[in-house]
Scaffold this motif. Sequence first.
Motif, PDB file in Angstrom:
ATOM      1  N   CYS A 117     -42.173  34.792  56.832  1.00 41.97           N
ATOM      2  CA  CYS A 117     -40.703  34.786  57.368  1.00 41.97           C
ATOM      3  C   CYS A 117     -40.604  33.658  58.435  1.00 41.97           C
ATOM      4  O   CYS A 117     -41.236  33.503  59.487  1.00 41.97           O
ATOM      5  CB  CYS A 117     -40.342  35.867  57.867  1.00 41.97           C
ATOM      6  N   VAL A 118     -39.645  32.556  58.021  1.00 44.43           N
ATOM      7  CA  VAL A 118     -39.702  31.346  58.883  1.00 44.43           C
ATOM      8  C   VAL A 118     -39.225  31.775  60.286  1.00 44.43           C
ATOM      9  O   VAL A 118     -39.713  31.307  61.276  1.00 44.43           O
ATOM     10  CB  VAL A 118     -38.515  30.553  58.476  1.00 44.43           C
ATOM     11  N   GLY A 119     -38.285  32.735  60.474  1.00 46.94           N
ATOM     12  CA  GLY A 119     -37.654  33.240  61.784  1.00 46.94           C
ATOM     13  C   GLY A 119     -38.963  33.737  62.578  1.00 46.94           C
ATOM     14  O   GLY A 119     -38.740  33.805  63.590  1.00 46.94           O
ATOM     15  N   GLY A 125     -39.428  35.363  66.304  1.00 43.92           N
ATOM     16  CA  GLY A 125     -38.592  36.565  66.159  1.00 43.92           C
ATOM     17  C   GLY A 125     -39.164  37.786  65.377  1.00 43.92           C
ATOM     18  O   GLY A 125     -40.404  37.678  65.061  1.00 43.92           O
ATOM     19  N   SER A 126     -38.515  38.841  65.508  1.00 51.59           N
ATOM     20  CA  SER A 126     -38.915  40.008  64.901  1.00 51.59           C
ATOM     21  C   SER A 126     -37.771  40.661  63.729  1.00 51.59           C
ATOM     22  O   SER A 126     -36.838  40.310  63.897  1.00 51.59           O
ATOM     23  CB  SER A 126     -38.817  41.153  65.939  1.00 51.59           C
ATOM     24  N   ILE A 127     -38.606  41.115  62.755  1.00 49.75           N
ATOM     25  CA  ILE A 127     -37.592  41.648  61.781  1.00 49.75           C
ATOM     26  C   ILE A 127     -37.302  43.170  61.893  1.00 49.75           C
ATOM     27  O   ILE A 127     -37.946  43.744  62.314  1.00 49.75           O
ATOM     28  CB  ILE A 127     -38.288  41.605  60.231  1.00 49.75           C
ATOM     29  N   ASP A 150     -36.299  39.354  49.832  1.00 48.04           N
ATOM     30  CA  ASP A 150     -37.262  38.331  50.268  1.00 48.04           C
ATOM     31  C   ASP A 150     -36.810  37.587  51.536  1.00 48.04           C
ATOM     32  O   ASP A 150     -35.860  37.090  51.670  1.00 48.04           O
ATOM     33  CB  ASP A 150     -37.247  37.252  49.041  1.00 48.04           C
ATOM     34  N   MET A 151     -37.655  37.704  52.588  1.00 46.41           N
ATOM     35  CA  MET A 151     -37.536  37.535  53.887  1.00 46.41           C
ATOM     36  C   MET A 151     -38.201  36.166  54.196  1.00 46.41           C
ATOM     37  O   MET A 151     -37.947  35.715  55.364  1.00 46.41           O
ATOM     38  CB  MET A 151     -38.105  38.549  54.822  1.00 46.41           C
ATOM     39  N   ALA A 152     -38.787  35.548  53.195  1.00 48.34           N
ATOM     40  CA  ALA A 152     -39.427  34.304  53.381  1.00 48.34           C
ATOM     41  C   ALA A 152     -38.558  33.081  54.037  1.00 48.34           C
ATOM     42  O   ALA A 152     -38.899  32.514  55.065  1.00 48.34           O
ATOM     43  CB  ALA A 152     -40.013  33.756  51.963  1.00 48.34           C
ATOM     44  N   LYS A 153     -37.354  32.940  53.686  1.00 38.85           N
ATOM     45  CA  LYS A 153     -36.568  31.523  54.470  1.00 38.85           C
ATOM     46  C   LYS A 153     -35.566  32.294  55.348  1.00 38.85           C
ATOM     47  O   LYS A 153     -34.679  31.471  55.664  1.00 38.85           O
ATOM     48  CB  LYS A 153     -35.955  31.184  53.055  1.00 38.85           C
ATOM     49  N   VAL A 154     -35.722  33.581  55.645  1.00 36.80           N
ATOM     50  CA  VAL A 154     -34.671  33.967  56.712  1.00 36.80           C
ATOM     51  C   VAL A 154     -35.092  33.567  57.904  1.00 36.80           C
ATOM     52  O   VAL A 154     -36.243  33.626  58.526  1.00 36.80           O
ATOM     53  CB  VAL A 154     -34.717  35.538  56.759  1.00 36.80           C
ATOM     54  N   GLU A 155     -34.097  32.873  58.813  1.00 32.39           N
ATOM     55  CA  GLU A 155     -34.297  32.077  59.872  1.00 32.39           C
ATOM     56  C   GLU A 155     -34.017  33.069  61.127  1.00 32.39           C
ATOM     57  O   GLU A 155     -33.293  34.077  60.722  1.00 32.39           O
ATOM     58  CB  GLU A 155     -33.584  30.739  60.008  1.00 32.39           C
ATOM     59  N   VAL A 186     -28.347  44.169  55.786  1.00 29.70           N
ATOM     60  CA  VAL A 186     -29.565  44.670  55.333  1.00 29.70           C
ATOM     61  C   VAL A 186     -30.644  44.500  56.095  1.00 29.70           C
ATOM     62  O   VAL A 186     -31.485  45.607  56.303  1.00 29.70           O
ATOM     63  CB  VAL A 186     -29.751  44.194  53.744  1.00 29.70           C
ATOM     64  N   ALA A 187     -30.782  43.280  56.859  1.00 33.28           N
ATOM     65  CA  ALA A 187     -31.970  43.091  57.455  1.00 33.28           C
ATOM     66  C   ALA A 187     -31.580  41.957  58.460  1.00 33.28           C
ATOM     67  O   ALA A 187     -30.549  40.961  57.905  1.00 33.28           O
ATOM     68  CB  ALA A 187     -33.160  42.780  56.806  1.00 33.28           C
ATOM     69  N   ASN A 188     -32.319  41.694  59.606  1.00 34.81           N
ATOM     70  CA  ASN A 188     -32.239  40.393  60.229  1.00 34.81           C
ATOM     71  C   ASN A 188     -33.308  40.121  61.015  1.00 34.81           C
ATOM     72  O   ASN A 188     -34.236  40.884  60.988  1.00 34.81           O
ATOM     73  CB  ASN A 188     -31.109  40.756  61.151  1.00 34.81           C
ATOM     74  N   VAL A 189     -33.525  38.773  61.684  1.00 38.90           N
ATOM     75  CA  VAL A 189     -34.556  38.120  62.456  1.00 38.90           C
ATOM     76  C   VAL A 189     -34.085  38.148  63.695  1.00 38.90           C
ATOM     77  O   VAL A 189     -33.133  37.052  63.786  1.00 38.90           O
ATOM     78  CB  VAL A 189     -35.221  37.017  61.775  1.00 38.90           C
TER      79      VAL A 189
END
Length: 204
Positions: A117-119, A125-127, A150-155, A186-189
């Motif tokens: 994950c980018v973030g 950061g933490s997810i 997909d969390m890969a591109k989440v900043e 749903v989710a955050n970084v």
Amino acid sequence: MVDFTLNAKARNDLGKGASRRLRRNADLVPAIVYGGDKAPQSVALEARELKKALENEAFYAHVISLNVDGEKQDVLLKALQRHPAKSYVMHADFLRVVAGHKVTVQVPLHFINEDVCVGVKKGGGSISHTLSEVEVSCLPKDLPEFIEVDMAKVELGQILHLSDLKLPLGVKLVSLALGDDHNLPVANVHAPRGASTSEGEAAE
């Protein structure tokens, strides 16, 4: 895809007392099958067989072949009643599946690519997961066992909402049909605790 089959026996001895006797003396779980164009039917399942099936996450969002005294019917698990202290199943509800009729089912979310994950990788950061499952509406043939997030591109600082999920063809989210107010996160970084304070001190 896993195929699930459960064996059951029709039962006519109803009531709380009868259910207790089933669980205590025969190691059976009382259940009910309803829906479609048939009347509700009370059945009993083998506790061991049901327990084994429940260990598989896919069982909760999968069309099940229920064999009641030799007659098979497709059903979905709609509800479980567990013992409050010992967690074993006390009762189960199954909904008959009718071909061509849409069903609403809770489907688990699978979070992928969290390690890249980018973030997290670049932002430190933490997810956080806000939801672990979502309610979907679709035809039985289109029912997914899970939905990938997909969390890969989440900043860093970014929040994923229900509208950001990629759904299989023919599958819709029940919440989104209710309006924008139901587009839940749903989710955050998020930044680690103390990050903003540290940055402020560095700037000074």
